[in-house]
Every structure is written in structure tokens, then in C-alpha cells.
Write an enzyme that holds these catalytic residues in place. Structure first.
Site, PDB file in Angstrom:
ATOM      1  N   GLY A  94       0.829  -1.220   0.000  1.00 51.47           N
ATOM      2  CA  GLY A  94       0.000   0.000   0.000  1.00 51.47           C
ATOM      3  C   GLY A  94       0.853   1.255   0.000  1.00 51.47           C
ATOM      4  N   LEU A 124       1.428   3.553  -2.094  1.00 50.80           N
ATOM      5  CA  LEU A 124       0.933   4.795  -2.707  1.00 50.80           C
ATOM      6  C   LEU A 124      -0.191   5.427  -1.884  1.00 50.80           C
ATOM      7  CD1 LEU A 124       0.879   3.828  -6.500  1.00 50.80           C
ATOM      8  CD2 LEU A 124       2.623   5.078  -5.231  1.00 50.80           C
ATOM      9  N   GLY A 125      -0.527   4.820  -0.756  1.00 54.53           N
ATOM     10  CA  GLY A 125      -1.584   5.372   0.089  1.00 54.53           C
ATOM     11  C   GLY A 125      -1.094   6.520   0.949  1.00 54.53           C
ATOM     12  N   GLN A 126      -1.987   7.033   1.782  1.00 54.95           N
ATOM     13  CA  GLN A 126      -1.678   8.229   2.576  1.00 54.95           C
ATOM     14  C   GLN A 126      -0.471   8.003   3.485  1.00 54.95           C
ATOM     15  OE1 GLN A 126      -4.338   9.198   5.760  1.00 54.95           O
ATOM     16  NE2 GLN A 126      -3.798  11.363   5.777  1.00 54.95           N
ATOM     17  N   ASP A 162       2.617  -1.601  -4.438  1.00 58.61           N
ATOM     18  CA  ASP A 162       1.228  -1.153  -4.435  1.00 58.61           C
ATOM     19  C   ASP A 162       0.496  -1.885  -5.555  1.00 58.61           C
ATOM     20  OD1 ASP A 162      -0.230   1.496  -3.053  1.00 58.61           O
ATOM     21  OD2 ASP A 162      -1.200   0.783  -4.882  1.00 58.61           O
ATOM     22  N   ARG A 192      -1.677  -0.503  -7.423  1.00 54.16           N
ATOM     23  CA  ARG A 192      -1.758   0.419  -8.558  1.00 54.16           C
ATOM     24  C   ARG A 192      -0.408   0.514  -9.261  1.00 54.16           C
ATOM     25  NH1 ARG A 192      -4.001   5.315  -5.031  1.00 54.16           N
ATOM     26  NH2 ARG A 192      -3.072   4.057  -3.388  1.00 54.16           N
ATOM     27  N   TYR A 244     -15.338  -2.453   8.279  1.00 55.94           N
ATOM     28  CA  TYR A 244     -13.967  -2.016   8.557  1.00 55.94           C
ATOM     29  C   TYR A 244     -13.555  -2.447   9.970  1.00 55.94           C
ATOM     30  CZ  TYR A 244     -10.124   1.392   9.105  1.00 55.94           C
ATOM     31  OH  TYR A 244      -8.917   2.006   9.315  1.00 55.94           O
ATOM     32  N   LYS A 285     -10.766  -5.060  11.370  1.00 53.79           N
ATOM     33  CA  LYS A 285      -9.674  -4.601  12.238  1.00 53.79           C
ATOM     34  C   LYS A 285      -9.584  -5.452  13.507  1.00 53.79           C
ATOM     35  CE  LYS A 285      -7.828  -1.436   9.725  1.00 53.79           C
ATOM     36  NZ  LYS A 285      -6.511  -1.703   9.142  1.00 53.79           N
TER      37      LYS A 285
END
Ligand code: SER
Length: 323
Positions: free
Chosen positions: A8, A10-12, A34, A36, A142, A146
Site C-alpha cells: 500500500g 501509494l496510500g496516505q 502497491d 496500482r 472495517y 480490524k
């Protein structure tokens, strides 16, 4: 040699974590991945970048073996509002993806960092100063993923000795990469709109208190936890961590210290509001402070000053705010 894999990327959080890891350990020590296909060198430095879908166990296993990975920061996941709109996909990515990561870690003796969230709590959780160990009956997909993830990580540590470690992150605020599909996204957007328009229409109602954290503290927390003495970690996988408990009005007051004519109004998003109402107002993070020395560097006003300064540069708009 320690070799990191970040999923991940390219995420925040990923975009900023990989830069810190590359600076700290050298670009040859970090593999950026990632789903993407977009290895933008500006965004993620010049570390090696590969396409990886964490739900593809073979692709993941081949990569970990080929690159001789020793530590995985597993950030690939759907956030709360997106997960609520597509619960099946959320289960696949957040649970099956995590399962694949834990299995590959077991087979290849990797340590794993896993972010949990305030979303792991629910409406029956004590909402003020939510304790480290308490009721966890979330009402979102979500949150279900978690809690299950926290338990799965505990299991892999106890049953197989995999060095799993994790944090319950609050909303993360940053100026480099936008979050996507989270309930706390408003707390990022509000700063962009303060610079662009001097006004913001908020998706959560005034008085909706949630924990938040500025990105430098979020990165510091992850790295400090992974470097902590394992003998001191009693709660390995799901440490409450927070820097501030804020609502839209408190952020507005803080922004107005720099942009006095900034205004906020409200158009409530019922999905996000329902999710936010089911989460704690503030978390007790004393276990993290005691077990590995967690201490945030930013409070609301310090974060606001830094966000506005960087966003003004990034958006190249004179807001007239006085720093
Ligand atoms: N920031 C996340 C979200 O809003 C919470 O962990 O989904």
C-alpha cells in the site's frame, strides 16, 4: 541485512513511510509495492517499486523470497467509508490480504507491522479515554476486519512466534497524499479548503469528537514500535495511540488563528456520521507510553501551523494567513 517491504505504498501513510525508511536505511533496503501501477518517483523517492496485490498469495510469496524481505509494513487496506460501501471487497483485502501477509511472514521469518484503528471499537465501547483493553463490538465491516486482524496477529505471535506489532491509529492528517474513503478524511480536506476557499462544508456534525494525529507522529510511532525492545511489549498488536481529540469546531478555531475569515458549515454524510458516532471520542494511550515510550510531537495548533504552511506552498495560493 534488514530489508523492508511496504504494501500500500501509494496510500496516505505509505507514501510518507517509504520516504522515511529510504532516508533512514537506504534505498536498497526498501521495496515499495502497491496494487496500482504508478511508481511516481516524486511521490515515493527512488526506492525499488513493484506491483503487488496482497490478495495474490503466490505473487506475495515470490516477492518476499526473491527480495529476501525481513520486515513487512502492511499498509494495503480499505478505509472505513469505502469498506462500508463494499463490504465484500473490504473483507477480501483487509482479511485475506492480512492472512497472506502473516502466512508469508511465518514461512520466511519476517517481522510484520499492521495498522489497526479507532474503528476497531464500537458503540458499546467506553467512549471517553477508551482503555487499551476494553469492549470491542464494532458495527462496521472495517471494524470487523480490524478486530479480526488484531486477533489474527496475536494468534500468529503466540502460535508461530511471528514478530507481529501494531497500532490502533486515529485519523491521520497530512499534506502530501490524500486519504481515501475514510470517516476522518474531513480533518485533512478542511485544511485544503481553508487555503483554497477560506470555507469548508463538513461531512461530520459539530461536536463529533475523534482522535487525530499528524503524519510525522504516525510515522514515528510505527518505526519506534518496530524498533522497540520486544521484551517490553505486553500489548503487541494493537496499541492505542493518539495526539489529540478534536471535533470540526476545534479544528476551525485553530485554523482561524491563521485565517481569521475562514468559515465552516455542515452537510452531514449519514454513512460517515453513523460510523463516527460508533467510535470513541478519545483513547487512552498510556500502554504505548509505558511499554515503548510513545510520545507525540504535535498538538492541534502546532499541526495546524505546519499543515497550512506546507499546503500554501503545495497549492500555490496566497491565503493571507499570518503564521
Ligand atoms: N482514518 C480511518 C478511517 O476514517 C480510521 O482508521 O477510516
Amino acid at each position: 541485512m534488514t530489508k523492508f517491504l511496504v504494501t500500500g505504498s501509494l496510500g496516505q501513510i505509505g507514501t510518507e513511510l517509504v520516504n522515511t525508511l529510504c532516508d533512514r536505511y537506504g534505498k536498497n533496503s526498501v521495496v515499495i509495492s502497491d496494487k496500482r501501477v504508478k511508481c511516481d518517483s516524486d511521490q515515493i523517492g527512488d526506492c525499488e517499486c513493484v506491483v503487488l496485490d496482497v490478495t495474490n498469495a503466490k505473487q506475495l510469496s515470490d516477492l518476499v523470497q526473491k527480495q529476501k524481505i525481513t520486515v513487512i509494513y502492511h499498509l494495503a487496506a480499505l478505509l472505513s467509508a469505502t469498506a462500508e460501501n463494499n463490504p465484500q471487497l473490504a473483507w477480501d483485502i483487509n482479511i485475506n490480504g492480512l492472512y497472506n501477509i502473516l502466512e508469508v511472514a511465518r514461512e520466511n521469518n519476517c517481522a510484520v507491522f499492521i495498522p489497526s484503528s479507532i474503528g476497531a471499537f464500537g458503540p458499546t465501547t467506553p467512549p471517553e479515554k477508551t482503555p487499551q483493553d476494553t469492549i470491542q463490538r464494532p458495527t462496521t465491516m472495517y471494524g470487523v476486519t480490524k478486530v479480526a486482524g488484531e486477533l489474527l496477529c496475536d494468534y500468529y505471535f503466540k502460535r508461530f512466534g511471528v514478530d507481529t506489532r501494531g497500532l490502533r491509529y486515529p485519523g491521520i492528517i497530512s499534506y502530501k497524499t490524500l486519504p481515501g474513503g475514510g470517516t476522518t478524511d474531513y480533518a485533512v480536506e478542511i485544511y485544503y479548503e481553508a487555503i483554497r476557499q477560506k470555507k469548508y462544508t463538513c461531512s461530520l456534525r459539530a461536536g463529533t469528537f475523534l482522535d487525530m494525529m499528524y503524519m510525522p507522529d504516525a510515522i514515528k510511532a510505527a518505526i519506534d514500535l518496530m524498533e522497540a525492545d520486544p521484551a517490553k511489549l505486553i500489548h503487541r498488536n494493537a496499541f492505542n495511540v493518539t495526539s489529540m481529540s478534536v471535533d470540526p469546531e476545534k479544528i476551525t478555531t485553530s485554523i482561524k488563528k491563521h485565517i481569521p475569515d475562514f468559515t465552516i458549515d455542515y452537510k452531514i454524510d449519514p454513512v460517515r456520521q453513523r460510523i463516527a458516532d460508533s467510535w470513541p471520542n478519545s483513547m487512552d494511550d498510556s500502554a504505548a507510553r509505558e511499554e515503548w515510550g510513545w510520545q507525540p510531537d504535535y498538538n492541534l495548533d502546532k499541526m495546524t501551523a505546519d499543515m497550512l504552511k506546507h499546503l500554501e506552498d503545495k497549492l500555490k495560493v496566497r491565503s493571507g494567513y499570518n503564521e
